[in-house]
Design an enzyme around this catalytic site. Structure first.
Site, PDB file in Angstrom:
ATOM      1  N   CYS A  26      13.738  10.990  11.096  1.00 42.31           N
ATOM      2  CA  CYS A  26      12.329  10.709  10.789  1.00 42.31           C
ATOM      3  C   CYS A  26      11.635  11.894  10.128  1.00 42.31           C
ATOM      4  O   CYS A  26      10.464  11.806   9.766  1.00 42.31           O
ATOM      5  CB  CYS A  26      11.580  10.279  12.035  1.00 42.31           C
ATOM      6  SG  CYS A  26      12.112   8.646  12.612  1.00 42.31           S
ATOM      7  N   HIS A  76      -0.013  -0.319   3.001  1.00 40.80           N
ATOM      8  CA  HIS A  76       0.563   0.222   1.771  1.00 40.80           C
ATOM      9  C   HIS A  76       0.013   1.615   1.455  1.00 40.80           C
ATOM     10  O   HIS A  76      -0.231   1.949   0.296  1.00 40.80           O
ATOM     11  CB  HIS A  76       0.389  -0.736   0.589  1.00 40.80           C
ATOM     12  CG  HIS A  76       1.361  -1.868   0.667  1.00 40.80           C
ATOM     13  ND1 HIS A  76       1.160  -2.946   1.481  1.00 40.80           N
ATOM     14  CD2 HIS A  76       2.536  -2.065   0.046  1.00 40.80           C
ATOM     15  CE1 HIS A  76       2.183  -3.783   1.362  1.00 40.80           C
ATOM     16  NE2 HIS A  76       3.043  -3.266   0.499  1.00 40.80           N
ATOM     17  N   GLU A 131       6.588  -0.217  15.878  1.00 45.58           N
ATOM     18  CA  GLU A 131       7.045   0.551  14.730  1.00 45.58           C
ATOM     19  C   GLU A 131       8.322  -0.051  14.149  1.00 45.58           C
ATOM     20  O   GLU A 131       8.541   0.003  12.941  1.00 45.58           O
ATOM     21  CB  GLU A 131       7.289   1.999  15.161  1.00 45.58           C
ATOM     22  CG  GLU A 131       7.594   2.915  14.014  1.00 45.58           C
ATOM     23  CD  GLU A 131       7.633   4.352  14.457  1.00 45.58           C
ATOM     24  OE1 GLU A 131       6.665   5.075  14.164  1.00 45.58           O
ATOM     25  OE2 GLU A 131       8.620   4.743  15.102  1.00 45.58           O
TER      26      GLU A 131
END
Length: 160
Positions: A26, A76, A131
């Site tokens: 990550c 976005h 998530e």
């Protein structure tokens, strides 16, 4: 309290982030399709003849508030703490960036969302932010201090 009902409205949004200094994958720039569950709790309106009689809150009202307060800003977008090397390039190219000022873990994001919805005066019970399809964080409204959450500055995410 007797007579209260919990209602839930679900939203999705797509965002990217990067956890600088994380020990795992990550630390790379990556994205998620987040699933947001907003749970509200209260007594249904009992005013006879009122258009919202029997509702804790109209789902369309929840949708409008959550869209305006959160989803429109986060969808976005690159979710930024502010220390990401890619941030300069994104700003130069006019990319959508949500500069949040904290490490964008799902734990911090769920606390941020809960706080924003409390400020919008919704009868918030909790926020659950997914998530990945198998990983989420939940924050109860009562656990968010009046002056906002204390964000964790270190941590990771479950990137699959």
């Amino acid at each position: 309290m007797r007579g209260e009902v919990t209602v839930c409205k679900i939203f999705t949004f797509d965002s990217a982030h990067q956890l600088i200094g994380h020990k795992g994958k990550c630390s790379n720039l990556h994205g998620h399709t987040y699933k947001l569950e907003v749970m509200l709790k209260g007594k249904p309106l009992a005013e006879a003849g009122h258009s919202d009689e029997g509702f804790v809150i109209d789902f369309s009202d929840i949708k409008a508030i959550v869209q305006q307060q959160l989803v429109d800003r986060l969808d976005h977008a690159f979710l930024a703490m502010g220390n990401e090397p890619v941030l300069e390039t994104l700003n130069q190219t006019g990319s959508k960036v949500a500069l949040l000022g904290f490490r964008t873990t799902v734990e911090n994001m769920s606390a941020y969302i809960a706080y924003r919805l409390k400020l919008a005066e919704l009868p918030l019970y909790s926020v659950r932010l997914w998530e990945t399809p198998t990983s989420w964080a939940e924050v109860l409204s009562e656990d968010i201090p009046q002056d906002g959450p204390a964000y964790r500055m270190h941590g990771g995410c479950d990137c699959e």
